[in-house]
Design a protein around this motif. Structure first.
Motif, PDB file in Angstrom:
ATOM      1  N   MET A 110    -104.422  10.909   9.822  1.00  0.00           N
ATOM      2  CA  MET A 110    -103.870  10.324  11.158  1.00  0.00           C
ATOM      3  C   MET A 110    -103.008  10.697  12.150  1.00  0.00           C
ATOM      4  SD  MET A 110    -105.400   6.362  10.012  1.00  0.00           S
ATOM      5  CE  MET A 110    -105.081   5.955  11.559  1.00  0.00           C
ATOM      6  N   ALA A 111    -101.626  10.868  11.021  1.00  0.00           N
ATOM      7  CA  ALA A 111    -100.330  11.179  11.561  1.00  0.00           C
ATOM      8  C   ALA A 111    -100.521  12.770  12.205  1.00  0.00           C
ATOM      9  CB  ALA A 111     -99.802  10.932  10.639  1.00  0.00           C
ATOM     10  N   ARG A 112    -101.815  13.699  11.836  1.00  0.00           N
ATOM     11  CA  ARG A 112    -101.792  14.894  11.726  1.00  0.00           C
ATOM     12  C   ARG A 112    -102.463  14.835  13.255  1.00  0.00           C
ATOM     13  NH1 ARG A 112    -100.393  20.633  11.078  1.00  0.00           N
ATOM     14  NH2 ARG A 112    -100.213  21.053   9.107  1.00  0.00           N
ATOM     15  N   GLN A 113    -102.974  13.680  13.352  1.00  0.00           N
ATOM     16  CA  GLN A 113    -103.994  14.182  15.155  1.00  0.00           C
ATOM     17  C   GLN A 113    -102.793  13.103  15.746  1.00  0.00           C
ATOM     18  OE1 GLN A 113    -107.033  11.020  14.082  1.00  0.00           O
ATOM     19  NE2 GLN A 113    -108.119  12.373  12.730  1.00  0.00           N
ATOM     20  N   LEU A 114    -101.511  12.775  15.748  1.00  0.00           N
ATOM     21  CA  LEU A 114    -100.822  12.184  16.451  1.00  0.00           C
ATOM     22  C   LEU A 114     -99.750  13.130  17.076  1.00  0.00           C
ATOM     23  CD1 LEU A 114    -100.010   8.446  15.356  1.00  0.00           C
ATOM     24  CD2 LEU A 114    -101.441   9.187  17.313  1.00  0.00           C
ATOM     25  N   VAL A 115     -99.853  13.737  16.510  1.00  0.00           N
ATOM     26  CA  VAL A 115     -99.119  14.902  15.962  1.00  0.00           C
ATOM     27  C   VAL A 115     -99.018  16.333  16.887  1.00  0.00           C
ATOM     28  CG1 VAL A 115     -97.249  16.922  15.237  1.00  0.00           C
ATOM     29  CG2 VAL A 115     -97.305  14.473  14.286  1.00  0.00           C
ATOM     30  N   GLU A 116    -100.801  16.489  16.532  1.00  0.00           N
ATOM     31  CA  GLU A 116    -101.055  17.512  17.258  1.00  0.00           C
ATOM     32  C   GLU A 116    -101.985  17.359  18.732  1.00  0.00           C
ATOM     33  OE1 GLU A 116    -103.992  18.237  14.117  1.00  0.00           O
ATOM     34  OE2 GLU A 116    -102.662  19.124  12.548  1.00  0.00           O
ATOM     35  N   ALA A 117    -102.073  16.112  18.934  1.00  0.00           N
ATOM     36  CA  ALA A 117    -102.736  15.550  20.574  1.00  0.00           C
ATOM     37  C   ALA A 117    -101.987  16.129  21.633  1.00  0.00           C
ATOM     38  CB  ALA A 117    -103.248  14.147  19.789  1.00  0.00           C
ATOM     39  N   PRO A 118    -102.733  16.330  22.427  1.00  0.00           N
ATOM     40  CA  PRO A 118    -101.516  16.542  23.418  1.00  0.00           C
ATOM     41  C   PRO A 118    -100.167  15.171  23.940  1.00  0.00           C
ATOM     42  CG  PRO A 118    -103.985  16.747  24.282  1.00  0.00           C
ATOM     43  CD  PRO A 118    -103.859  16.471  22.656  1.00  0.00           C
ATOM     44  N   VAL A 187     -82.874  23.936  11.873  1.00  0.00           N
ATOM     45  CA  VAL A 187     -83.238  24.246  12.423  1.00  0.00           C
ATOM     46  C   VAL A 187     -84.172  23.654  13.442  1.00  0.00           C
ATOM     47  CG1 VAL A 187     -84.864  26.429  14.203  1.00  0.00           C
ATOM     48  CG2 VAL A 187     -83.259  26.426  12.379  1.00  0.00           C
ATOM     49  N   VAL A 188     -85.142  22.874  13.054  1.00  0.00           N
ATOM     50  CA  VAL A 188     -86.137  21.739  13.063  1.00  0.00           C
ATOM     51  C   VAL A 188     -85.157  20.386  13.667  1.00  0.00           C
ATOM     52  CG1 VAL A 188     -88.677  21.143  12.807  1.00  0.00           C
ATOM     53  CG2 VAL A 188     -88.086  23.053  11.668  1.00  0.00           C
ATOM     54  N   TRP A 189     -84.683  20.255  12.602  1.00  0.00           N
ATOM     55  CA  TRP A 189     -84.356  18.863  12.262  1.00  0.00           C
ATOM     56  C   TRP A 189     -83.491  18.462  14.057  1.00  0.00           C
ATOM     57  CZ3 TRP A 189     -83.117  15.127   7.965  1.00  0.00           C
ATOM     58  CH2 TRP A 189     -84.293  15.767   7.210  1.00  0.00           C
ATOM     59  N   PHE A 190     -82.403  20.094  14.018  1.00  0.00           N
ATOM     60  CA  PHE A 190     -81.382  20.241  14.903  1.00  0.00           C
ATOM     61  C   PHE A 190     -81.750  20.768  16.286  1.00  0.00           C
ATOM     62  CE2 PHE A 190     -79.316  19.397  11.063  1.00  0.00           C
ATOM     63  CZ  PHE A 190     -79.358  17.752  11.236  1.00  0.00           C
ATOM     64  N   HIS A 191     -82.598  21.633  15.911  1.00  0.00           N
ATOM     65  CA  HIS A 191     -82.702  22.660  17.267  1.00  0.00           C
ATOM     66  C   HIS A 191     -83.500  22.240  18.403  1.00  0.00           C
ATOM     67  CE1 HIS A 191     -78.997  25.071  16.588  1.00  0.00           C
ATOM     68  NE2 HIS A 191     -79.268  24.822  15.737  1.00  0.00           N
ATOM     69  N   SER A 192     -84.674  21.251  17.154  1.00  0.00           N
ATOM     70  CA  SER A 192     -86.196  21.837  18.018  1.00  0.00           C
ATOM     71  C   SER A 192     -86.007  19.699  17.498  1.00  0.00           C
ATOM     72  CB  SER A 192     -87.597  22.555  16.896  1.00  0.00           C
ATOM     73  OG  SER A 192     -86.828  23.455  17.353  1.00  0.00           O
ATOM     74  N   PRO A 193     -85.191  19.314  18.439  1.00  0.00           N
ATOM     75  CA  PRO A 193     -85.917  17.339  17.681  1.00  0.00           C
ATOM     76  C   PRO A 193     -87.054  16.983  18.987  1.00  0.00           C
ATOM     77  CG  PRO A 193     -84.255  18.284  19.356  1.00  0.00           C
ATOM     78  CD  PRO A 193     -84.237  19.582  19.065  1.00  0.00           C
ATOM     79  N   SER A 194     -87.877  17.760  20.195  1.00  0.00           N
ATOM     80  CA  SER A 194     -88.801  17.176  20.235  1.00  0.00           C
ATOM     81  C   SER A 194     -89.780  17.040  19.085  1.00  0.00           C
ATOM     82  CB  SER A 194     -89.377  17.894  21.256  1.00  0.00           C
ATOM     83  OG  SER A 194     -89.949  19.676  20.556  1.00  0.00           O
ATOM     84  N   TYR A 195     -90.375  18.093  18.187  1.00  0.00           N
ATOM     85  CA  TYR A 195     -90.865  18.338  16.850  1.00  0.00           C
ATOM     86  C   TYR A 195     -90.571  17.060  16.239  1.00  0.00           C
ATOM     87  CZ  TYR A 195     -94.308  20.095  13.339  1.00  0.00           C
ATOM     88  OH  TYR A 195     -95.530  20.522  12.853  1.00  0.00           O
ATOM     89  N   MET A 196     -89.357  16.951  15.638  1.00  0.00           N
ATOM     90  CA  MET A 196     -89.056  15.663  15.067  1.00  0.00           C
ATOM     91  C   MET A 196     -89.507  14.410  15.046  1.00  0.00           C
ATOM     92  SD  MET A 196     -88.566  16.956  11.872  1.00  0.00           S
ATOM     93  CE  MET A 196     -87.925  15.998  10.735  1.00  0.00           C
ATOM     94  N   GLY A 197     -89.214  14.473  16.440  1.00  0.00           N
ATOM     95  CA  GLY A 197     -90.050  13.384  17.550  1.00  0.00           C
ATOM     96  C   GLY A 197     -91.407  12.852  17.070  1.00  0.00           C
ATOM     97  N   ALA A 198     -92.158  14.003  17.515  1.00  0.00           N
ATOM     98  CA  ALA A 198     -93.121  13.873  17.433  1.00  0.00           C
ATOM     99  C   ALA A 198     -93.812  13.138  16.225  1.00  0.00           C
ATOM    100  CB  ALA A 198     -93.815  14.708  17.127  1.00  0.00           C
ATOM    101  N   LEU A 199     -93.001  14.110  15.197  1.00  0.00           N
ATOM    102  CA  LEU A 199     -93.144  13.475  13.135  1.00  0.00           C
ATOM    103  C   LEU A 199     -92.822  12.082  13.736  1.00  0.00           C
ATOM    104  CD1 LEU A 199     -91.861  16.497  11.362  1.00  0.00           C
ATOM    105  CD2 LEU A 199     -94.351  15.937  12.486  1.00  0.00           C
ATOM    106  N   LYS A 200     -91.963  11.729  13.780  1.00  0.00           N
ATOM    107  CA  LYS A 200     -91.249  10.525  14.235  1.00  0.00           C
ATOM    108  C   LYS A 200     -92.196   9.278  14.364  1.00  0.00           C
ATOM    109  CE  LYS A 200     -86.671  11.284  13.558  1.00  0.00           C
ATOM    110  NZ  LYS A 200     -85.027  11.016  13.346  1.00  0.00           N
ATOM    111  N   ARG A 201     -93.100   9.404  15.695  1.00  0.00           N
ATOM    112  CA  ARG A 201     -93.826   8.573  16.697  1.00  0.00           C
ATOM    113  C   ARG A 201     -95.028   8.606  15.237  1.00  0.00           C
ATOM    114  NH1 ARG A 201     -91.257  11.562  20.708  1.00  0.00           N
ATOM    115  NH2 ARG A 201     -93.313  13.088  20.447  1.00  0.00           N
ATOM    116  N   ALA A 202     -95.369   9.558  14.587  1.00  0.00           N
ATOM    117  CA  ALA A 202     -96.767   9.605  13.882  1.00  0.00           C
ATOM    118  C   ALA A 202     -96.152   8.878  12.358  1.00  0.00           C
ATOM    119  CB  ALA A 202     -97.074  11.199  13.660  1.00  0.00           C
TER     120      ALA A 202
END
Length: 202
Positions: A110-118, A187-202
């Protein structure tokens, strides 16, 4: 020589991606050697162009780009599942919720679906309804997802490629700036915060 580091517990999926890359590059006439060394809780993979090619230095940008793509695939693939599972476990513990293996696995899906959804604004801008949920990670491994429509699979795959392309660009910049040792998580945590944000929301 380029070094890519990761946490020891993430060693296997990253090593597999880099070994696959080495075989691919060798098949294209560009031999790549992959070694490794450990430092505390981290393992670093040392990647260098093999053989005695006098143009090896000129091929370094190609190796850097291919490494970034391989690492990006690992991040949106097996590493995402590890991070999501860890977050679910911590959240369940904090809420004193009994997290059985079956519930945890379903939670990752379910979390994967949230991360992958547009993003919601992207859906409204296109005037289209939300796509049917699909587990793109299982589709990628050839397992498929029951009830997943063609539209849903296409949208999720497109979004996965968007994440991977964004992460790969960040890794190219990081590898160029610090070829002596670039850590994936930093790199993922500090340079791509939008991706980590998506994981946190999921």
């Amino acid at each position: 020589m380029i070094q890519v580091g990761t946490w020891q517990q993430h060693r296997k999926p990253v090593e597999q991606r880099l070994r696959d890359l080495a075989r691919l590059m060798e098949g294209r006439g560009f031999p790549v050697e992959v070694g490794e060394w450990s430092a505390g809780g981290y393992v670093f993979f040392v990647c260098r162009s093999g053989g005695q090619d006098p143009h090896g230095a000129a091929l370094t940008p190609i190796l850097r780009s291919q490494l970034a793509t391989a690492v990006g695939e690992a991040v949106v693939g097996p590493l995402t599942d590890r991070w999501l599972e860890h977050r679910l476990t911590v959240e369940a513990y904090n809420r004193r919720y009994p997290l059985t293996p079956s519930i945890r696995n379903r939670g990752v899906v379910m979390a994967r679906q949230l991360v992958e959804a547009p993003p919601a604004d992207q859906i409204s801008a296109n005037g289209a309804a939300a796509a049917p949920p699909a587990f793109a990670a299982s589709e990628a491994s050839g397992q498929g997802a029951p009830g997943a429509g063609a539209l849903g699979g296409t949208v999720l795959t497109t979004n996965l490629l968007r994440w991977q392309a964004r992460l790969s660009r960040q890794f190219v910049e990081a590898l160029a700036a610090r070829p002596q040792g670039t850590v994936i998580e930093s790199v993922v945590w500090f340079h791509s915060p939008s991706y980590m944000g998506a994981l946190k929301r999921a």
